[in-house]
Design a protein around this motif. Structure first.
Motif, PDB file in Angstrom:
ATOM      1  N   PHE A  41      37.078  72.219  63.112  1.00 28.74           N
ATOM      2  CA  PHE A  41      35.851  71.980  64.057  1.00 28.74           C
ATOM      3  C   PHE A  41      36.769  71.970  65.364  1.00 28.74           C
ATOM      4  CE2 PHE A  41      37.288  67.849  62.513  1.00 28.74           C
ATOM      5  CZ  PHE A  41      37.423  67.223  63.620  1.00 28.74           C
ATOM      6  N   THR A  42      35.832  72.488  66.334  1.00 29.82           N
ATOM      7  CA  THR A  42      36.450  72.414  67.764  1.00 29.82           C
ATOM      8  C   THR A  42      35.709  71.343  68.406  1.00 29.82           C
ATOM      9  OG1 THR A  42      36.937  73.753  69.707  1.00 29.82           O
ATOM     10  CG2 THR A  42      34.966  74.038  68.590  1.00 29.82           C
ATOM     11  N   PHE A  55      37.580  76.584  51.662  1.00 30.47           N
ATOM     12  CA  PHE A  55      36.286  76.274  51.359  1.00 30.47           C
ATOM     13  C   PHE A  55      35.915  75.331  52.503  1.00 30.47           C
ATOM     14  CE2 PHE A  55      33.827  72.655  49.952  1.00 30.47           C
ATOM     15  CZ  PHE A  55      32.827  73.536  49.118  1.00 30.47           C
ATOM     16  N   LEU A  56      36.765  74.429  52.784  1.00 32.12           N
ATOM     17  CA  LEU A  56      36.586  73.510  54.047  1.00 32.12           C
ATOM     18  C   LEU A  56      36.319  73.911  55.363  1.00 32.12           C
ATOM     19  CD1 LEU A  56      38.833  70.447  53.142  1.00 32.12           C
ATOM     20  CD2 LEU A  56      36.247  70.528  52.491  1.00 32.12           C
ATOM     21  N   THR A  57      36.717  75.365  55.443  1.00 28.80           N
ATOM     22  CA  THR A  57      36.558  75.801  56.690  1.00 28.80           C
ATOM     23  C   THR A  57      35.489  76.966  56.674  1.00 28.80           C
ATOM     24  OG1 THR A  57      38.511  77.394  56.417  1.00 28.80           O
ATOM     25  CG2 THR A  57      39.136  75.133  57.679  1.00 28.80           C
ATOM     26  N   SER A  58      34.677  77.148  55.671  1.00 32.84           N
ATOM     27  CA  SER A  58      34.040  77.996  55.318  1.00 32.84           C
ATOM     28  C   SER A  58      32.721  78.199  56.323  1.00 32.84           C
ATOM     29  CB  SER A  58      33.400  78.305  53.862  1.00 32.84           C
ATOM     30  OG  SER A  58      32.659  77.081  53.654  1.00 32.84           O
ATOM     31  N   GLN A  94      31.195  74.005  57.448  1.00 35.53           N
ATOM     32  CA  GLN A  94      31.000  73.881  58.725  1.00 35.53           C
ATOM     33  C   GLN A  94      29.678  73.599  59.128  1.00 35.53           C
ATOM     34  OE1 GLN A  94      33.312  75.735  61.719  1.00 35.53           O
ATOM     35  NE2 GLN A  94      35.308  75.975  60.607  1.00 35.53           N
ATOM     36  N   LYS A  95      28.601  74.315  58.478  1.00 31.17           N
ATOM     37  CA  LYS A  95      27.227  74.321  58.826  1.00 31.17           C
ATOM     38  C   LYS A  95      26.765  72.863  58.557  1.00 31.17           C
ATOM     39  CE  LYS A  95      22.474  76.110  58.094  1.00 31.17           C
ATOM     40  NZ  LYS A  95      21.804  76.950  57.754  1.00 31.17           N
ATOM     41  N   TYR A 155      29.908  68.059  64.091  1.00 34.24           N
ATOM     42  CA  TYR A 155      31.367  68.351  64.430  1.00 34.24           C
ATOM     43  C   TYR A 155      30.858  69.820  64.621  1.00 34.24           C
ATOM     44  CZ  TYR A 155      33.060  64.157  62.999  1.00 34.24           C
ATOM     45  OH  TYR A 155      33.500  62.751  62.751  1.00 34.24           O
ATOM     46  N   ASN A 156      31.395  70.110  66.029  1.00 37.59           N
ATOM     47  CA  ASN A 156      31.354  71.648  66.406  1.00 37.59           C
ATOM     48  C   ASN A 156      32.009  72.667  65.365  1.00 37.59           C
ATOM     49  OD1 ASN A 156      31.119  69.851  69.013  1.00 37.59           O
ATOM     50  ND2 ASN A 156      30.775  71.932  69.736  1.00 37.59           N
TER      51      ASN A 156
END
Length: 423
Positions: A135-136, A325-328, A332-333, A341-342
């Motif tokens: 997340f950014t 998986f966690l950064t998919s 993220q949605k 979380y951006n």
């Protein structure tokens, strides 16, 4: 697996693997932050992966202070400990930690191409993708919509407007009986969070980013001194002296309890301020941080966190799959909707469900896309020392121990000595 006794408290005697259905199901450990809803969202995401993969995940809590967390990571890496498989790392750490991290490009099937290009570049060191964006962030200004309306005021465009309107509302609310009300809360402890705040002030006054892209120390200038001088007037003015020991959560606690007009924080605080039990639910607005003046600029420090796999992990394949998986897109949605979380995937800023949950994601897209970077890429391994010198200097000015011009002159000399060692 070899264990370092000094870190056994982290894992609490975790077993390395268990047998499930006759097959070896491994246990993957991941370090997650615990600011706001971070730990809960991490546990939910890793549980979903566990159900899909058949492997177990142990979520390891780490200090909320980024400075303390980095120190812990460096101890683990120095010990070549395999106790943690997946590390949540700050956007400014890839260059410092790269030698201990796996090249994830061998495991992503090109998934990184869906993410913000600047973040992927940031996470690529000597050709190796050492972390995936999770997340950014960029610093933003939270404000009480109801109170600005009550006093017939607008959200501030400049730091001076913030100072003046904060004084007005603070005086009025205290006269009305709330003697704990403050105008502005933010992160003033001597740690990485103060580097982010002070960099925003200085950049907004067109005072640069401490060290420029060519490695030149630029922080000792009139605009930077003006920015720090103004911020120092907030202490015991519109901000409590205790703000000098605030991190993100202390500032959020004061604001969310209804005792501040303005707060500088990261986007994660939005979903918490809007929660059912929040005293300020429905009363909060979010805008870009103020400019230094009419000729200044809006400047939010680029933040955010990445996921990386340790070279010392005995479960690299499974750990890399967890990171993927966690950064998919889907994960993220979920995190954007449930925890504000951006995302690091641009397409999610056009997703109607995301924008319904967090409207300012669309309004402040450029702020998040073009956050002010800390000089970590330029200073490399020396960044920790650069930041430490900078936030301690800012803290000395804010606490009244030294004047801005004198402090910045000393900081310039210190940073130039570091630079001569090479960065």
């Amino acid at each position: 697996m070899s264990r370092n006794r000094g870190f056994q408290w982290i894992l609490g005697g975790l077993a390395a693997s268990v047998l499930v259905g006759g097959l070896q199901a491994k246990t993957i450990t991941i370090s997650c932050g615990a600011v706001g809803a971070e730990k809960q969202l991490c546990e939910e995401g890793t549980q979903a992966w566990s159900e899909q993969s058949g492997h177990e995940v142990q979520v390891v809590s780490t200090p909320n202070s980024a400075t303390e967390r980095l120190s812990l990571y460096q101890q683990l890496f120095a010990a070549r400990s395999g106790d943690v498989d997946v590390f949540q790392i700050d956007v400014v750490w890839p260059g410092m930690l790269a030698s201990h991290l796996v090249d994830l490009s061998e495991y992503t099937d090109g998934a990184e191409r869906r993410h913000f290009e600047a973040l992927v570049e940031n996470n690529t060191v000597d050709g190796s993708l050492v972390a995936m964006p999770w997340f950014t962030d960029a610093g933003v200004l939270y404000y009480r919509k109801d109170l600005l309306e009550k006093y017939n005021l607008e959200a501030p465009e400049t730091w001076q407007e913030l100072t003046d309107t904060a004084k007005t509302v603070m005086a009025g609310e205290r006269e009305a009986g709330n003697d704990r009300f403050w105008g502005y809360v933010w992160q003033g402890r001597a740690y990485e969070g103060l580097t982010c705040n002070a960099l925003e002030w200085i950049a907004s006054f067109n005072g640069g980013t401490i060290v420029n892209g060519e490695g030149e120390v630029t922080v000792n200038n009139e605009q930077a001194a003006e920015a720090l001088a103004l911020a120092s007037t907030w202490i015991d003015g519109i901000s409590p002296r205790s703000v000098l020991n605030y991190t993100e959560e202390e500032a959020r606690g004061v604001f969310q309890s209804g005792n501040a007009l303005y707060m500088r924080n990261w986007p994660y605080a939005w979903s918490l301020a809007q929660s059912e039990d929040s005293p300020v639910k429905g009363k909060v607005g979010v805008v870009a941080l103020p400019k230094g003046g009419e000729n200044g600029q809006h400047a939010g420090t680029l933040g955010g966190w990445q996921l990386a796999v340790s070279k010392y992990s005995e479960n690299v394949d499974e750990a890399a799959d967890l990171v993927r998986f966690l950064t998919s897109y889907e994960e993220q949605k979920r995190r954007a909707i449930e925890g504000s979380y951006n995302p690091t995937i641009p397409d999610l800023y056009r997703d109607e469900e995301v924008l319904a949950a967090v409207p300012f994601f669309g309004e402040l897209f450029e702020t998040f896309k073009n956050g002010v970077p800390r000089p970590s890429s330029t200073t490399g391994d020396q960044y920790g020392r650069v930041s430490n010198a900078f936030f301690n200097t800012a803290h000395d000015v804010l606490s009244g121990q030294t004047e801005p011009e004198q402090a910045l002159g000393g900081l310039e000399s210190e940073l130039q000595r570091l630079g001569r060692r090479g960065w």
